[in-house]
Design a protein around this motif. Structure first.
Motif, PDB file in Angstrom:
ATOM      1  N   UNK A 203       0.946  -1.278   0.045  1.00  0.00           N
ATOM      2  CA  UNK A 203       0.188  -0.110  -0.015  1.00  0.00           C
ATOM      3  C   UNK A 203       0.815   1.466  -0.017  1.00  0.00           C
ATOM      4  N   UNK A 204       1.941   1.225   0.878  1.00  0.00           N
ATOM      5  CA  UNK A 204       2.897   2.201   0.779  1.00  0.00           C
ATOM      6  C   UNK A 204       3.453   2.766  -0.545  1.00  0.00           C
ATOM      7  N   UNK A 205       3.631   1.639  -1.185  1.00  0.00           N
ATOM      8  CA  UNK A 205       4.335   1.856  -2.755  1.00  0.00           C
ATOM      9  C   UNK A 205       3.536   2.099  -3.760  1.00  0.00           C
ATOM     10  N   UNK A 206       2.151   2.336  -3.392  1.00  0.00           N
ATOM     11  CA  UNK A 206       1.230   2.760  -4.356  1.00  0.00           C
ATOM     12  C   UNK A 206       0.898   4.160  -4.461  1.00  0.00           C
ATOM     13  N   UNK A 207       0.992   4.719  -5.476  1.00  0.00           N
ATOM     14  CA  UNK A 207       0.629   6.169  -5.732  1.00  0.00           C
ATOM     15  C   UNK A 207      -0.759   6.472  -6.019  1.00  0.00           C
ATOM     16  N   UNK A 208      -1.104   7.810  -5.740  1.00  0.00           N
ATOM     17  CA  UNK A 208      -2.562   8.290  -6.003  1.00  0.00           C
ATOM     18  C   UNK A 208      -2.688   7.991  -7.585  1.00  0.00           C
ATOM     19  N   UNK A 209      -1.783   8.242  -8.366  1.00  0.00           N
ATOM     20  CA  UNK A 209      -1.827   8.052 -10.113  1.00  0.00           C
ATOM     21  C   UNK A 209      -2.090   6.518 -10.106  1.00  0.00           C
ATOM     22  N   UNK A 210      -1.275   5.894  -9.676  1.00  0.00           N
ATOM     23  CA  UNK A 210      -1.561   4.208  -9.779  1.00  0.00           C
ATOM     24  C   UNK A 210      -2.864   3.884  -9.458  1.00  0.00           C
ATOM     25  N   UNK A 211      -3.343   4.302  -8.061  1.00  0.00           N
ATOM     26  CA  UNK A 211      -4.785   4.088  -7.852  1.00  0.00           C
ATOM     27  C   UNK A 211      -5.605   4.298  -8.905  1.00  0.00           C
ATOM     28  N   UNK A 212      -5.427   5.509  -9.449  1.00  0.00           N
ATOM     29  CA  UNK A 212      -6.286   5.777 -10.292  1.00  0.00           C
ATOM     30  C   UNK A 212      -6.349   4.865 -11.739  1.00  0.00           C
ATOM     31  N   UNK A 213      -5.428   4.151 -12.048  1.00  0.00           N
ATOM     32  CA  UNK A 213      -5.268   3.271 -13.144  1.00  0.00           C
ATOM     33  C   UNK A 213      -5.419   1.855 -12.764  1.00  0.00           C
ATOM     34  N   UNK A 214      -5.687   1.554 -11.736  1.00  0.00           N
ATOM     35  CA  UNK A 214      -5.883   0.085 -11.322  1.00  0.00           C
ATOM     36  C   UNK A 214      -7.411  -0.223 -11.606  1.00  0.00           C
ATOM     37  N   UNK A 215      -7.487  -1.834 -11.605  1.00  0.00           N
ATOM     38  CA  UNK A 215      -8.804  -2.087 -11.675  1.00  0.00           C
ATOM     39  C   UNK A 215      -9.623  -1.955 -10.604  1.00  0.00           C
ATOM     40  N   UNK A 216     -11.091  -2.125 -10.813  1.00  0.00           N
ATOM     41  CA  UNK A 216     -11.757  -1.895  -9.571  1.00  0.00           C
ATOM     42  C   UNK A 216     -11.549  -3.124  -8.390  1.00  0.00           C
ATOM     43  N   UNK A 217     -11.335  -4.178  -8.924  1.00  0.00           N
ATOM     44  CA  UNK A 217     -11.094  -5.158  -7.825  1.00  0.00           C
ATOM     45  C   UNK A 217      -9.793  -5.035  -7.198  1.00  0.00           C
ATOM     46  N   UNK A 218      -8.814  -4.612  -7.815  1.00  0.00           N
ATOM     47  CA  UNK A 218      -7.654  -4.089  -7.003  1.00  0.00           C
ATOM     48  C   UNK A 218      -7.638  -3.083  -6.030  1.00  0.00           C
TER      49      UNK A 218
END
Length: 89
Positions: A22-37
């Motif tokens: 979770x710490x390694x994930x950025x907001x931009x990455x969160x916006x681009x990942x699937x709903x399940x993730x």
């Protein structure tokens, strides 16, 4: 106490590994990942919050205090609505 884990599909991560992820994930990455993730990440956060709340509740329960009585000299009738309004509730 055993190791806390989070499971998603066939993948199980230890709580520590999940937190690192979770710490390694950025907001931009969160916006681009699937709903399940994104739901998986929310599950990790929710489980972490539940654990922290339970830990905090245990600490609060063990706190002791002493009640002192005193006399105001007359009967006091408290209006709950006024008291809460003054406190901003």
């Amino acid at each position: 106490m055993g190791v806390r884990t989070s499971t998603f599909g066939a993948v199980t991560l230890s709580h520590e590994d999940a937190e690192k992820f979770v710490r390694q994930v950025t907001i931009r990455q969160l916006q681009n990942i699937s709903v399940a993730e994104r739901l998986y990440l929310m599950e990790i956060l929710l489980n972490s919050l539940k654990y922290d709340i339970k830990s905090t509740e245990r600490q609060v329960r063990s706190k002791r205090f002493t009640v002192r009585t005193f006399d105001l000299g007359q009967d006091v009738h408290a209006d709950r609505d006024i008291i809460y309004a003054e406190r901003g509730f």
